[in-house]
Design an enzyme around this catalytic site. Structure first.
Site, PDB file in Angstrom:
ATOM      1  N   TYR A 167      32.068  40.356  35.954  1.00 54.33           N
ATOM      2  CA  TYR A 167      31.200  39.944  37.052  1.00 54.33           C
ATOM      3  C   TYR A 167      29.817  40.606  36.976  1.00 54.33           C
ATOM      4  CZ  TYR A 167      35.936  38.863  38.515  1.00 54.33           C
ATOM      5  OH  TYR A 167      37.230  38.420  38.533  1.00 54.33           O
ATOM      6  N   TYR A 214      41.673  34.037  46.637  1.00 58.00           N
ATOM      7  CA  TYR A 214      41.255  34.249  45.246  1.00 58.00           C
ATOM      8  C   TYR A 214      42.504  34.199  44.380  1.00 58.00           C
ATOM      9  CZ  TYR A 214      39.762  36.431  40.923  1.00 58.00           C
ATOM     10  OH  TYR A 214      39.519  36.672  39.594  1.00 58.00           O
ATOM     11  N   ASP A 269      51.157  33.539  45.241  1.00 54.65           N
ATOM     12  CA  ASP A 269      50.433  34.338  44.255  1.00 54.65           C
ATOM     13  C   ASP A 269      50.611  35.806  44.631  1.00 54.65           C
ATOM     14  OD1 ASP A 269      48.585  35.807  42.847  1.00 54.65           O
ATOM     15  OD2 ASP A 269      46.899  34.461  43.202  1.00 54.65           O
ATOM     16  N   LYS A 323      49.373  41.851  36.916  1.00 54.87           N
ATOM     17  CA  LYS A 323      48.849  43.182  37.233  1.00 54.87           C
ATOM     18  C   LYS A 323      49.884  44.277  37.028  1.00 54.87           C
ATOM     19  CE  LYS A 323      44.984  41.924  40.211  1.00 54.87           C
ATOM     20  NZ  LYS A 323      43.934  42.297  39.250  1.00 54.87           N
TER      21      LYS A 323
END
Length: 734
Positions: free
Chosen positions: A308, A436, A539, A568
């Site tokens: 980013y 997200y 998610d 993750k």
């Protein structure tokens, strides 16, 4: 950086740190240093991090310096940090006591006390800058309470070291070996002091010659041995030979440490024996390392994209040399308590023995093999663990590359499920704003289309359906407030005929705003989707494996999704891996008449190395006290951060719009975005913690293994930065 000169004293080796083996004279030398400094008008703090047995070295130092005729003992402060009753090694004594301070706690305690004494001395009129001495319990390789060699425990502090040489028979070898062990860790040994052992044939001369021959001209000083104890030592302290020798050692220890000498060998793990580094080579190795660091940063700036960021204005980065426990070690030697768990995945911390062992074992067998037409035990073992530990009913497992790819696979599953059932019109996904789900194209299409980070691509992405986000709800209000489900209900009842699935981050919306909401929303969603014939995708890439206080966030609502995405923390932060799990019904639906494949097959699908580490990580989590740890983190975060909500009289509270805590997640939402995000980020690094604020959010999602002291550092840093207003913009409440 410490505010005052601070050195370690070790024994034969010894460093300031004073390093030395037991009975070589560290405490006697420290008493001499304290007396010499105080007699010259300099405040001095003697710190004994670990003391075993009933004898107190700190008391002995003070007693020797308070004899009749000495007028400066009031400038001497002594402090023992951890005391154990058994007169055995620190590791054995700590184990017997049931209280084993972690290595980072020892370092934090030493650093904090050094700073405190330095600050106190600044305000004393007529008193020179404070000197702090740290006397270790034995030599460099003597075990600390954790059983880690002491040289490894204190090395990250990068304190100059004074080694107390051994004047006895065999002491030449012992002293040189101790010096070598410190050099191997790039510990800055500034001087070696022998109490006795002088003269042309003494150990001091032999060690001095050996070091000179090796190209390491470290000052080696010998002073006469004192009279037999307990005779008063004042005469010995004032012997000109002793005074001159102690002065030389302190002068050598006081030379500032250059940045190039503050580096730590990151390839050496603290719990294993370090490789030997020849003394004559260490200076050139260090120069090469410093040069390569500068080149590495320059190459990074010119050629590497970071997440980013702009390629032309990339922003500042801090070079990390190593990571262990809950600390990141920068190349300049600084340690940062990690409040991010490397974007929420390193739940066990770093350099985890069980995961290291799994990686090493798998590497020796095979690091990778294609999954097309082949299988392997790491994949089946991981699949079995996932089926057993995830919410009930999830029996089909797709092992993929990452969290984002797991979302891609989930969306494909949902669309293909309905297509194979003769309902290809059910080809849209419903979700909520502020969500997200990743940066790949399918995942971007279900992220917030307006406030999310992918608005640039909206014209290229499939157009899905977005309800308003769930209502923010602190855990304390669950079940008693409006959960905001009405918007989703209206959307689904209108569009159920074209909706394949609803995708949500259960209970916590992560990168879309760190929004915590009532699990009742999920319970209502399950009922409505069952009624209307719509699949649910959860998610849990960020929330899975314990982050919210439940193993999976869906458990807060007591429901199961049709499809689950994880990533993750799946591998404990060791390597990239994701998984998409589905019910048997979805699996059968995707397969149609039985011959229809799911057309997705990453090259590194079910990578054996990643699967082996993931299986070890899940076992380590499930077999450990993760619930207790996460609950303790939640309680400490709330205690430390919630006062920012209670009153504007709390320093820094006027910048704060909200505080949210759930499990191992703590969020401070600012009233306005930071005026200078770079300054805000740097302020946390300066305070010894790693946090990565984004937008209006300062948040912590640390490893579950973080200690109370380490988490306290993170909380203190947040409050200090808010109080100072570093990089912040003051705005009135909305």
């Amino acid at each position: 950086n410490l505010l005052a000169p601070l050195f370690v004293v070790l024994a034969a080796a010894a460093a300031v740190g004073v390093w030395r083996n037991t009975d070589v004279g560290k405490t006697l030398a420290c008493a001499g240093f304290c007396h010499y400094s105080s007699e010259n008008g300099r405040a001095v703090a003697y710190i004994k991090p670990v003391q075993t047995g009933l004898v107190h070295d700190a008391a002995s130092v003070l007693r020797h310096c308070q004899q009749e005729g000495s007028s400066s003992a009031e400038l001497i402060l002594t402090e023992t940090l951890f005391q154990f009753a058994d007169p055995v090694s620190p590791a054995l004594a700590a184990r017997a006591s049931g209280n084993r301070p972690r290595d980072c706690e020892l370092r934090l305690a030493v650093a904090d006390l050094g700073r405190a004494e330095a600050s106190a001395s600044v305000s004393e009129p007529g008193v020179g800058s404070a000197l702090s001495l740290v006397e270790t319990a034995g030599g460099p390789l003597s075990p600390a309470p954790s059983s880690t060699p002491q040289a490894d425990v204190y090395a990250p502090l990068r304190l100059p070291c004074v080694l107390i040489g051994d004047s006895r028979l065999g002491g030449i070898s012992a002293t040189l070996c101790a010096a070598e062990s410190l050099a191997a860790r790039r510990q800055p040994v500034r001087a070696i002091l022998f109490v006795g052992g002088g003269g042309p044939d003494g150990n001091a001369a032999a060690v001095r010659d050996a070091l000179a021959a090796a190209g390491r001209p470290i000052p080696v000083v010998a002073v006469p041995a004192p009279p037999p104890l307990p005779e008063p030592l004042l005469g010995w302290f004032r012997d000109p030979r002793v005074t001159e020798g102690l002065g030389k050692v302190l002068d050598a220890a006081a030379v500032p440490i250059e940045p190039s000498a503050r580096a730590v060998d990151a390839d050496r793990q603290p719990s294993t024996e370090a490789p030997s580094v020849p003394m004559e080579a260490s200076a050139s190795v260090e120069a090469d390392r410093q040069c390569s660091t500068e080149e590495h940063l320059e190459f990074d700036r010119r050629h590497l994209w970071h997440p980013y960021t702009s390629m032309l204005q990339p922003g500042h980065v801090w070079p990390v040399k190593a990571a262990r426990g809950c600390e990141l070690e920068l190349e300049d030697g600084r340690l940062l308590v990690d409040g991010m768990a490397s974007w929420w995945c390193a739940v066990h911390g770093y350099n985890v023995p069980e995961l290291n062992e799994a990686a090493h074992a798998q590497l020796s067998a095979m690091s990778h093999v294609m999954f097309g037409g082949l299988t392997h035990r790491p994949a089946t073992e991981l699949g079995s663990l996932l089926v057993d530990c995830t919410p009930r009913g999830l029996e089909r497992v797709f092992l993929c590359d990452s969290g984002s790819v797991s979302v891609e696979v989930a969306i494909k599953m949902a669309l293909q499920h309905w297509a194979m059932r003769g309902k290809p019109e059910k080809c849209r996904i419903a979700t909520v704003r502020s969500g997200y789900h990743g940066d790949t194209f399918g995942a971007m299409a279900v992220c917030d289309p307006e406030k999310g980070m992918h608005s640039l691509f909206q014209g290229l992405l499939p157009r899905h359906l977005f309800a308003e986000p769930p209502t923010l709800a602190p855990k304390q209000t669950w079940g008693s407030c409006n959960d905001g489900f009405a918007s989703m209900e209206v959307l689904l009842r209108k569009h159920a005929h074209e909706v394949a699935a609803v995708i949500l981050e259960p209970v916590v919306q992560g990168a879309g705003g760190m929004r915590i909401y009532d699990p009742s929303y999920l319970f209502k969603l399950r009922g409505l989707c069952d009624e209307l014939g719509v699949l649910i995708i959860f998610d849990e890439i960020a929330t899975g494996f314990g982050r919210t206080g439940r193993l999976f966030a869906a458990e807060h609502a007591g429901i199961s999704p049709d499809i689950l995405c994880v990533g993750k923390a799946l591998t404990g932060g060791y390597c990239t891996l994701g998984a998409t799990l589905a019910t048997d019904e979805v699996g059968r639906g995707v397969s149609g008449d039985g011959a229809q494949p799911l057309m997705h097959g990453p090259t590194f699908m079910a990578n054996p190395l990643a699967c082996s580490i993931a299986a070890a990580s899940i076992r380590l989590l499930l077999n450990g006290p993760w619930r207790v740890r996460v609950a303790a983190i939640e309680a400490q975060l709330w205690r430390g951060l919630s006062p920012l909500l209670e009153s504007d009289s709390v320093p820094g509270a006027h910048f704060v719009a909200d505080v949210r805590v759930l499990g191992a997640i703590g969020v401070v939402e600012l009233r306005s975005p930071p005026r200078d995000p770079a300054a805000l980020q740097a302020a946390f690094v300066e305070r010894g913690v790693w946090l990565r604020p984004f937008g209006k959010l300062i948040y912590a999602m640390p490893p579950y293994t973080i200690s109370q002291a380490e988490l306290g550092c993170i909380i203190s840093a947040i409050r200090e930065v808010l109080e100072a207003g570093i990089g912040l913009e003051l705005a009135p409440p909305a």
